[in-house]
Design a protein around this motif. Structure first.
Motif, PDB file in Angstrom:
ATOM      1  N   GLY A 170      28.252  46.808  71.527  1.00 21.96           N
ATOM      2  CA  GLY A 170      28.506  47.074  72.940  1.00 21.96           C
ATOM      3  C   GLY A 170      27.818  48.326  73.449  1.00 21.96           C
ATOM      4  N   GLY A 171      26.622  48.639  72.913  1.00 20.11           N
ATOM      5  CA  GLY A 171      25.873  49.811  73.357  1.00 20.11           C
ATOM      6  C   GLY A 171      26.355  51.117  72.762  1.00 20.11           C
ATOM      7  N   ARG A 172      27.271  51.066  71.800  1.00 14.89           N
ATOM      8  CA  ARG A 172      27.782  52.283  71.174  1.00 14.89           C
ATOM      9  C   ARG A 172      27.595  52.210  69.661  1.00 14.89           C
ATOM     10  N   THR A 173      27.421  53.382  69.047  1.00 13.72           N
ATOM     11  CA  THR A 173      27.337  53.468  67.596  1.00 13.72           C
ATOM     12  C   THR A 173      28.746  53.654  67.059  1.00 13.72           C
ATOM     13  N   LEU A 174      29.263  52.610  66.424  1.00 10.59           N
ATOM     14  CA  LEU A 174      30.647  52.621  65.971  1.00 10.59           C
ATOM     15  C   LEU A 174      30.721  52.640  64.450  1.00 10.59           C
ATOM     16  N   LEU A 175      31.741  53.308  63.959  1.00 10.51           N
ATOM     17  CA  LEU A 175      32.129  53.197  62.558  1.00 10.51           C
ATOM     18  C   LEU A 175      33.357  52.298  62.501  1.00 10.51           C
ATOM     19  N   LEU A 176      33.274  51.230  61.728  1.00 12.33           N
ATOM     20  CA  LEU A 176      34.418  50.363  61.494  1.00 12.33           C
ATOM     21  C   LEU A 176      34.883  50.574  60.060  1.00 12.33           C
ATOM     22  N   ARG A 178      38.107  49.318  57.271  1.00 13.17           N
ATOM     23  CA  ARG A 178      39.288  48.487  57.027  1.00 13.17           C
ATOM     24  C   ARG A 178      40.213  49.170  56.031  1.00 13.17           C
ATOM     25  N   SER A 179      41.500  49.240  56.390  1.00 17.64           N
ATOM     26  CA  SER A 179      42.537  49.715  55.479  1.00 17.64           C
ATOM     27  C   SER A 179      43.692  48.728  55.541  1.00 17.64           C
ATOM     28  N   TYR A 180      44.785  49.055  54.886  1.00 19.64           N
ATOM     29  CA  TYR A 180      45.930  48.140  54.938  1.00 19.64           C
ATOM     30  C   TYR A 180      46.517  48.057  56.340  1.00 19.64           C
ATOM     31  N   LEU A 181      46.169  49.008  57.211  1.00 18.42           N
ATOM     32  CA  LEU A 181      46.657  48.977  58.586  1.00 18.42           C
ATOM     33  C   LEU A 181      45.872  48.011  59.461  1.00 18.42           C
ATOM     34  N   GLY A 182      44.640  47.687  59.056  1.00 18.78           N
ATOM     35  CA  GLY A 182      43.787  46.825  59.863  1.00 18.78           C
ATOM     36  C   GLY A 182      42.383  47.402  59.967  1.00 18.78           C
ATOM     37  N   ILE A 183      41.713  47.170  61.117  1.00 16.49           N
ATOM     38  CA  ILE A 183      40.347  47.646  61.339  1.00 16.49           C
ATOM     39  C   ILE A 183      40.380  48.826  62.308  1.00 16.49           C
ATOM     40  N   HIS A 184      40.022  50.003  61.809  1.00 13.95           N
ATOM     41  CA  HIS A 184      39.916  51.206  62.632  1.00 13.95           C
ATOM     42  C   HIS A 184      38.503  51.259  63.225  1.00 13.95           C
ATOM     43  N   MET A 194      38.624  55.330  68.697  1.00 14.66           N
ATOM     44  CA  MET A 194      38.811  54.178  69.575  1.00 14.66           C
ATOM     45  C   MET A 194      40.076  53.384  69.244  1.00 14.66           C
ATOM     46  N   GLY A 195      40.842  53.856  68.248  1.00 12.67           N
ATOM     47  CA  GLY A 195      42.076  53.166  67.903  1.00 12.67           C
ATOM     48  C   GLY A 195      41.828  51.966  67.007  1.00 12.67           C
ATOM     49  N   MET A 196      42.824  51.117  66.927  1.00  9.10           N
ATOM     50  CA  MET A 196      42.754  49.947  66.060  1.00  9.10           C
ATOM     51  C   MET A 196      42.084  48.791  66.797  1.00  9.10           C
ATOM     52  N   LEU A 197      41.011  48.277  66.211  1.00 11.34           N
ATOM     53  CA  LEU A 197      40.380  47.087  66.771  1.00 11.34           C
ATOM     54  C   LEU A 197      41.218  45.855  66.466  1.00 11.34           C
ATOM     55  N   VAL A 198      41.666  45.752  65.211  1.00 14.74           N
ATOM     56  CA  VAL A 198      42.526  44.652  64.778  1.00 14.74           C
ATOM     57  C   VAL A 198      43.620  45.246  63.912  1.00 14.74           C
ATOM     58  N   SER A 199      44.868  44.928  64.213  1.00 15.49           N
ATOM     59  CA  SER A 199      45.987  45.452  63.443  1.00 15.49           C
ATOM     60  C   SER A 199      46.360  44.473  62.353  1.00 15.49           C
ATOM     61  N   GLY A 200      46.681  45.031  61.177  1.00 18.44           N
ATOM     62  CA  GLY A 200      47.076  44.165  60.079  1.00 18.44           C
ATOM     63  C   GLY A 200      48.253  44.687  59.311  1.00 18.44           C
ATOM     64  N   ASN A 201      49.032  45.558  59.911  1.00 21.83           N
ATOM     65  CA  ASN A 201      50.142  46.192  59.216  1.00 21.83           C
ATOM     66  C   ASN A 201      51.411  45.362  59.362  1.00 21.83           C
ATOM     67  N   LEU A 202      51.931  44.879  58.244  1.00 19.49           N
ATOM     68  CA  LEU A 202      53.146  44.070  58.292  1.00 19.49           C
ATOM     69  C   LEU A 202      54.321  44.845  58.862  1.00 19.49           C
ATOM     70  N   ASP A 253      35.489  39.068  68.195  1.00 17.81           N
ATOM     71  CA  ASP A 253      34.518  39.743  69.062  1.00 17.81           C
ATOM     72  C   ASP A 253      34.888  41.217  69.069  1.00 17.81           C
ATOM     73  N   PRO A 254      34.099  42.096  68.409  1.00 17.34           N
ATOM     74  CA  PRO A 254      34.482  43.505  68.335  1.00 17.34           C
ATOM     75  C   PRO A 254      34.327  44.254  69.654  1.00 17.34           C
ATOM     76  N   VAL A 255      33.612  43.679  70.617  1.00 18.85           N
ATOM     77  CA  VAL A 255      33.464  44.337  71.923  1.00 18.85           C
ATOM     78  C   VAL A 255      34.714  44.119  72.768  1.00 18.85           C
TER      79      VAL A 255
END
Length: 643
Positions: A170-176, A178-184, A194-202, A253-255
């Motif tokens: 999306g025009g930005r240089t991002l670091l993604l 993954r941890s047990y919490l999801g995708i940071h 930018m917070g959590m892109l996808v949450s995966g914490n039970l 879609d990560p954007v």
């Protein structure tokens, strides 16, 4: 490899495999290792493998190791100096290697690099390094070797990044990450979380949010010029260590932060993902606990061809060998009662899975045996409590369910069964727990009729803690024993019966020197040991005892399986092969236990120690030996001196 696309896979059982794409035909001989990374060497393909030996960089053209690394080295690939370089970290020092020349291109001293990602930021080549638990992530300028920007943290002190990548999204240089919490996600240029892109914490999952899952693997791919994030779903059955639960790969879609599609097909947790291109199209490879690899068309959201050859997917509880059209076949029985056949030469399924009608009151599989019936190979499986089914292995069809007599209060269930070959037709001999104690039943497999039954505890003394049924020289014998831990005057007593109900012998096994009389005592096998018939047992130590079936005396000194301190031994499976007694053993204390294949006759191990062997499948059929391996794997051995 050789101008053709391949896939590289690795499993917990310690084998790195190479597959032609599509189709998953073997492309090269396997290597040893529990993880693998494809590395382009410039003049040919290479692979980086990791295992107990550390890490090795292989030239696949010559099958030679061209570089070695220490065991705990962390790796990533990234562009540096005009080449696709290999970044290797020992925890603090990151070394950048040219894979083609094996030349050291750069050394970077960091504050910690236990996970890494390489990319570009405002024209500069950078490395993002995770410094360790409760420590930050930092950005390093690879040209100057200095830190740039500010440090940033995961959302939780225990959230260790298991995967990181730097991408233009999306025009930005991002670091993604993954941890047990999801995708940071972090905007590296703006130095913004930018917070959590996808949450995966039970623990924080909201009941009304269906998009929250547990993720065990991830990869970035593309679709029509836009980035797509692939996430492998983690699933498990909390009531079973081995039972698999279907899982999917989700495309995001990560954007916009929304789900684009779902790739379904795996019958176990998705544990590995990799992206690439095939015939100009973006594809994904997914590996799973169902022991298959699948190839996916990202654009069409569909699977390409069949999956790779698979092992058992639901905890193979038992194994046997049979013959179909003159070929040796491995037969496995899974926890849920599914029977599968495998060709040991090709390591591929030899027929369709055999699944009985689902029955809610049936428990796990207790035993499996193979024999011939009117010229056709059949498998006889027993499931708790009293379900015995007969399958035709050639046609993969259910022939019959054997009737097991029962009375109210008979809750002991089916313990074990064997098949006995006779001129008049095969027999099935089984022991079943009843309200009056264990009882032995015999069926004529051709007529499906019950031909004999007898009680193993006719006086009702309630002394038997377990039984086993063994074949000796083609005849079935039942061994009933007291394990010693039950307070009873007949502690450590053993009685041996033939299939007609005649008691052959009765004796009490004496403790070893220094052993307490109430130490757990267990019998595992009765059969040939060298030129004599023997009973194999353990009694609280790390040794196997070889006992005379007439007197209970030790025929040989106990066989030391190499445990330490208060370790105890178990035999998960025993088979006789070429005059040798082979066993899958388990030695250790409490939950810290390792398994190993031993030749008990020569008192020598045949395999390295293995951890996480959760089940007991074991069988021999010359020249092959099949044993349980880590997690859901079957290990196939070809013994050099087998007849």
């Amino acid at each position: 490899m050789n101008g053709r696309p391949i896939a590289v896979s690795a499993g917990a059982e310690g084998t790195v495999r190479f597959w032609k794409l599509p189709g998953f035909q073997p492309a090269a001989e396997p290597l040893n290792g529990t993880s693998a990374m494809f590395v382009e060497l410039g003049d040919g393909p290479g692979v980086l493998t990791k295992g107990e030996y550390g890490a090795r960089l292989w030239d696949l053209s010559t099958r030679k190791v061209v570089k070695r690394f220490l065991e705990n080295t962390v790796f990533t690939l990234g562009d540096y100096g005009g080449v696709r370089a290999l970044f290797a970290s020992d925890g603090e020092t990151v070394r950048v290697w040219n894979p083609a020349t094996r030349a050291l291109m750069r050394t970077l001293r960091t504050s910690g690099a236990y996970a890494m990602a390489v990319g570009r930021l405002r024209g500069r080549q950078i490395l993002v390094a995770y410094e360790g638990e409760d420590s930050p992530l930092r950005i390093w300028d690879l040209a100057s070797g200095r830190k740039i920007g500010r440090e940033f943290y995961m959302d939780d002190e225990y959230a260790t990044p298991e995967w990181m990548t730097i991408a233009e999204i999306g025009g930005r240089t991002l670091l993604l990450a993954r941890s047990y919490l999801g995708i940071h996600q972090w905007d590296l240029a703006a130095q913004k979380d930018m917070g959590m892109l996808v949450s995966g914490n039970l623990e924080s999952r909201e009941d009304d949010n269906e998009d929250q899952e547990d993720y065990s693997t991830s990869a970035l791919t593309t679709d029509r010029g836009r980035q797509v994030l692939a996430l492998g779903q983690f699933t498990s059955d909390h009531q079973s260590l081995t039972k698999s639960v279907p899982a999917s790969t989700f495309l995001w879609d990560p954007v916009r932060g929304r789900r684009l599609g779902t790739l379904k097909g795996h019958q176990g947790a998705v544990t590995a993902l990799a992206s690439g291109t095939l015939d100009g199209k973006p594809v994904l490879l997914s590996g799973s606990r169902d022991n298959t690899i699948r190839l996916w068309d990202v654009r069409a959201r569909r699977q390409i061809g069949d999956p790779s050859p698979a092992g058992p997917i639901d905890g193979a509880e038992a194994a046997a060998f049979a013959t179909i059209d003159g070929r040796p076949i491995v037969v496995t029985g899974e926890e849920n009662g599914t029977v599968r056949t495998w060709d040991p030469a090709t390591r591929r399924p030899a027929g369709k899975p055999m699944r009985g009608a689902p029955t809610s009151d049936l428990g796990g599989l207790t035993s499996l045996a193979a024999t011939d019936l009117d010229g056709d190979p059949v498998a006889v499986i027993g499931r708790w409590p009293t379900d015995i089914r007969v399958w035709n292995l050639k046609t993969s069809t259910l022939l019959e369910t054997l009737p097991v007599p029962s009375k109210p209060g008979d809750d002991g269930g089916l313990w074990q069964l064997v098949t006995v070959r006779q001129a008049a037709g095969p027999l099935v001999v089984a022991t079943v727990g009843t309200a009056g104690g264990p009882r032995t039943f015999t069926w004529d497999l051709r007529t499906r009729r019950l031909t004999a039954r007898f009680d193993l505890d006719p006086r009702g003394e309630n002394w038997i803690s377990d039984t086993l049924v063994s074949l000796v020289d083609g005849q079935a014998y039942v061994v009933a024993y007291n394990g010693g831990y039950r307070s009873h005057r007949l502690s450590r007593r053993v009685e041996i019966w033939d299939a007609t109900g005649r008691r052959i012998s009765a004796f009490t096994v004496s403790p070893l020197s220094g052993e307490k009389p109430d130490e757990e005592f267990q019998v595992y096998h009765m059969g040939r040991f060298g030129c004599r018939v023997a009973v194999l047992a353990t009694s609280g130590s790390d040794s196997v005892r070889v006992l005379d079936p007439a007197t209970g005396r030790d025929l040989t000194p106990p066989i030391d399986l190499g445990g330490e301190g208060s370790a105890s031994a178990r035999l998960l499976g025993v088979a006789e092969m070429g005059g040798h007694t082979i066993a899958l053993t388990e030695v250790g204390v409490d939950d810290s236990r390792t398994s190993r294949v031993w030749d008990l006759t020569t008192r020598k191990p045949l395999s390295a120690p293995m951890k996480e062997v959760y089940w007991r499948a074991f069988a021999a059929g010359a020249p092959y030996l099949v044993s349980a391996g880590p997690e859901e794997q079957l290990l196939l051995w070809r013994l050099a001196n087998a007849p």
